[in-house]
Design an enzyme around this catalytic site. Structure first.
Site, PDB file in Angstrom:
ATOM      1  N   ASN A  31       0.858  -0.821  -0.029  1.00 24.02           N
ATOM      2  CA  ASN A  31       0.434  -0.122   0.021  1.00 24.02           C
ATOM      3  C   ASN A  31       0.817   1.112  -0.142  1.00 24.02           C
ATOM      4  O   ASN A  31       1.951   0.958  -0.169  1.00 24.02           O
ATOM      5  CB  ASN A  31      -0.643  -0.127   0.925  1.00 24.02           C
ATOM      6  CG  ASN A  31      -0.560  -0.132   2.472  1.00 24.02           C
ATOM      7  OD1 ASN A  31       0.615   0.290   2.487  1.00 24.02           O
ATOM      8  ND2 ASN A  31      -0.799  -1.125   3.366  1.00 24.02           N
ATOM      9  N   ASP A  41       1.227  -8.851   1.522  1.00 21.64           N
ATOM     10  CA  ASP A  41       2.583  -8.307   1.818  1.00 21.64           C
ATOM     11  C   ASP A  41       2.428  -8.762   3.481  1.00 21.64           C
ATOM     12  O   ASP A  41       3.057  -8.644   3.967  1.00 21.64           O
ATOM     13  CB  ASP A  41       1.213  -7.084   2.034  1.00 21.64           C
ATOM     14  CG  ASP A  41       1.782  -5.597   2.424  1.00 21.64           C
ATOM     15  OD1 ASP A  41       3.973  -5.829   2.353  1.00 21.64           O
ATOM     16  OD2 ASP A  41       1.641  -5.429   2.739  1.00 21.64           O
ATOM     17  N   TYR A 128      -7.928  -5.336  -3.081  1.00 21.71           N
ATOM     18  CA  TYR A 128      -8.089  -4.327  -3.980  1.00 21.71           C
ATOM     19  C   TYR A 128      -9.477  -4.279  -4.690  1.00 21.71           C
ATOM     20  O   TYR A 128      -9.624  -3.856  -5.615  1.00 21.71           O
ATOM     21  CB  TYR A 128      -7.140  -3.388  -3.910  1.00 21.71           C
ATOM     22  CG  TYR A 128      -5.995  -2.303  -3.444  1.00 21.71           C
ATOM     23  CD1 TYR A 128      -6.601  -2.631  -2.025  1.00 21.71           C
ATOM     24  CD2 TYR A 128      -4.505  -2.062  -3.804  1.00 21.71           C
ATOM     25  CE1 TYR A 128      -5.491  -1.867  -1.216  1.00 21.71           C
ATOM     26  CE2 TYR A 128      -3.615  -0.971  -2.737  1.00 21.71           C
ATOM     27  CZ  TYR A 128      -4.518  -0.944  -1.280  1.00 21.71           C
ATOM     28  OH  TYR A 128      -3.457  -0.016  -0.612  1.00 21.71           O
TER      29      TYR A 128
END
Ligand code: AR6
Length: 180
Positions: A31, A41, A128
């Site tokens: 991000n 992540d 996302y």
């Protein structure tokens, strides 16, 4: 697993956990604040250890569509390229260009640093919300286009988490190769 030749280079699709790959670099779907999170992540930071976050903190920020680099901490990969894909908001907010840019920025950072092999996850298609089919087409077209112009990158792997993502990339690649 599928392996195809693209100009002088190799493109691989496989199903699995990207943190286990032994390419020179892994690409992280980060991000803008480089603050860590869930999904790929979280997995990369867990597997790589706290050094990666320390370096992310020093860098501080990465705009959507851009990429930054840290070392790989305890990972097999020596480097992590952190890129930020777009949050999908219906498709008319420049998402396609931003997703393409996330892939291109990562590849061009690899070229600049002399990195010859890298592994990508399917950027933006988790938290996302980017629709998988559309994202797969952009991801594969962008990487194939780049490899044709940049023989210095010898190998790109897409490491897809789960059967559905793998099948979607596989089908999309078949269509693209046929249409060549
Ligand atoms: N290896 C490979 N792919 C994975 C792995 C893994 N270990 N784990 C998940 N994926 P996401 P985004 C897939 O949500 O949509 C984070 O919190 C996953 O199934 O990781 O770009 C960041 O901090 C999906 O197909 O990334 C950001 O805030 C793909 O990786 C935000 O999420 C991407 O899903 C970024 O969202």
């Amino acid at each position: 697993m599928i392996k195809v030749k693209v100009a002088e280079s190799v493109l691989i699709l496989k199903q699995g956990d990207i943190t286990q790959e032994d390419t020179e670099a892994l690409v992280n779907a980060a991000n803008e604040r480089l603050a860590g999170g869930g999904g790929v992540d979280g997995a990369i930071h867990r597997a790589g250890g706290p050094q990666i976050m320390e370096e992310c903190r020093r860098i501080g920020h990465c705009p959507t569509g851009a990429a930054v680099i840290t070392t790989g901490g305890n990972l097999k990969a020596r480097w992590v390229i952190h890129t930020v894909g777009p949050i999908y908001r219906g498709g008319s907010q420049n998402e396609a260009k931003l997703l393409e840019s996330a892939y291109r920025s990562s590849l061009s950072l690899a070229s600049d640093r002399g990195i010859k092999s890298l592994a990508f996850p399917s950027i933006s298609t988790g938290a996302y919300g980017y629709p998988l089919e559309e994202a797969a087409e952009i991801a594969l077209k962008t990487v194939i286009g780049y490899l044709k112009e940049h023989p210095e990158i010898k190998e790109v792997r897409f490491v897809l988490f789960g059967e559905k993502a793998y099948r979607t990339y596989e089908e999309t690649l078949r269509k693209l190769v046929k249409g060549d």
